[in-house]
Design a protein around this motif. Structure first.
Motif, PDB file in Angstrom:
ATOM      1  N   VAL A 114      70.733 108.049 -31.418  1.00  0.00           N
ATOM      2  CA  VAL A 114      71.424 109.058 -31.032  1.00  0.00           C
ATOM      3  C   VAL A 114      72.834 108.827 -31.148  1.00  0.00           C
ATOM      4  O   VAL A 114      73.215 107.484 -31.183  1.00  0.00           O
ATOM      5  N   ASP A 159      69.337 117.531 -35.432  1.00  0.00           N
ATOM      6  CA  ASP A 159      68.849 116.259 -36.027  1.00  0.00           C
ATOM      7  C   ASP A 159      68.622 116.733 -37.699  1.00  0.00           C
ATOM      8  O   ASP A 159      69.167 117.897 -38.188  1.00  0.00           O
ATOM      9  N   VAL A 192      69.516 111.962 -34.189  1.00  0.00           N
ATOM     10  CA  VAL A 192      69.783 113.076 -33.459  1.00  0.00           C
ATOM     11  C   VAL A 192      71.271 112.919 -32.740  1.00  0.00           C
ATOM     12  O   VAL A 192      71.531 111.696 -32.442  1.00  0.00           O
ATOM     13  N   HIS A 218      64.028 118.095 -25.693  1.00  0.00           N
ATOM     14  CA  HIS A 218      64.003 118.192 -27.522  1.00  0.00           C
ATOM     15  C   HIS A 218      63.010 116.917 -28.103  1.00  0.00           C
ATOM     16  O   HIS A 218      62.090 116.974 -28.812  1.00  0.00           O
ATOM     17  N   ARG A 235      76.491 113.263 -36.278  1.00  0.00           N
ATOM     18  CA  ARG A 235      75.248 112.690 -36.643  1.00  0.00           C
ATOM     19  C   ARG A 235      75.411 112.267 -38.066  1.00  0.00           C
ATOM     20  O   ARG A 235      74.689 111.159 -38.516  1.00  0.00           O
ATOM     21  N   LEU A 252      68.533 116.806 -24.562  1.00  0.00           N
ATOM     22  CA  LEU A 252      68.089 116.042 -25.488  1.00  0.00           C
ATOM     23  C   LEU A 252      66.368 115.562 -24.905  1.00  0.00           C
ATOM     24  O   LEU A 252      65.672 115.171 -25.803  1.00  0.00           O
ATOM     25  N   GLN A 281      59.343 116.675 -29.654  1.00  0.00           N
ATOM     26  CA  GLN A 281      59.081 115.854 -30.798  1.00  0.00           C
ATOM     27  C   GLN A 281      58.074 114.896 -30.826  1.00  0.00           C
ATOM     28  O   GLN A 281      57.115 114.743 -31.841  1.00  0.00           O
ATOM     29  N   GLY A 293      63.052 112.342 -37.707  1.00  0.00           N
ATOM     30  CA  GLY A 293      64.410 112.299 -38.234  1.00  0.00           C
ATOM     31  C   GLY A 293      64.323 112.197 -39.989  1.00  0.00           C
ATOM     32  O   GLY A 293      65.276 112.300 -40.522  1.00  0.00           O
TER      33      GLY A 293
END
Length: 206
Positions: A57, A159, A131, A192, A124, A189, A196, A206
């Motif tokens: 991150v 991302d 992310v 999220h 990013r 985050l 994932q 990613g």
């Protein structure tokens, strides 16, 4: 919000059973809003999720002034998943370092959905993270407008697959505003990353 549970029972074993049942009852109802037990702070939970996904991150901060990066790096082992951060307090830094479109910035203002998204995308890409988070808002006590009052903050997340931003209204004195905005970013985050975990394997993210 912290919640402490207490129960009464005739024996220690009965108390443990009642406590376990009460915990299950509460967890079923709050679902993904539950962060953790005891000393499991947002930054600790986020770090664990990043490690489980094998993800890294990066952060781009304006209104939080580095507080988000400070919280993330306050966790032992953060070097395995934290790539770095940019404190883009000045608009010129948003453009020159993060790649925010200057025309968009002039038209929409720094505290806007599109700028938060572009900040997250920019950091990013530049820091090579899977992310990224961004924060841009009005800490006050001055600088607010009728459309964007003091306490407004946009938090962006990007991302390799998507980028979006959420608007929050967190009116408070400056120190508390930064803390609350940082917590909101970490929780965004966290949610999220939980999604994932459901939809992807560590090698796919990613």
């Amino acid at each position: 919000m912290r919640l402490r549970l207490t129960v009464e029972a005739p024996t220690a074993e009965a108390a443990r059973e009642r406590l376990a049942a009460l915990e299950s009852f509460i967890l079923e109802r709050i679902g993904e809003r539950f962060v953790g037990f005891d000393e499991e702070t947002l930054e600790v939970v986020v770090g664990r999720l990043l490690r489980e996904l094998g993800a890294t991150v990066a952060v781009a901060e304006s209104c939080t002034g580095g507080h988000l990066a400070d919280c993330i790096t306050g966790v032992s082992g953060a070097s395995t998943y934290f790539r770095g951060g940019v404190v883009a307090y000045d608009n010129a830094v948003k453009v020159e370092v993060l790649g925010v479109d200057s025309e968009v910035l002039a038209r929409e203002g720094a505290v806007s959905e599109i700028v938060a998204i572009q900040m997250a995308q920019g950091v990013r890409e530049r820091l090579g993270a899977q992310v990224a988070l961004s924060t841009t808002g009005i800490a006050g006590p001055t600088g607010g407008t009728p459309d964007k009052p003091v306490g407004t903050v946009w938090i962006g997340l990007a991302d390799a697959h998507s980028a979006f931003a959420r608007c929050y209204y967190l009116p408070d004195e400056r120190r508390r505003f930064k803390q609350r905005a940082t917590a909101a970013a970490l929780d965004l985050l966290r949610l999220h990353l939980l999604q994932q975990k459901v939809t992807k394997t560590a090698s796919e993210y990613g």
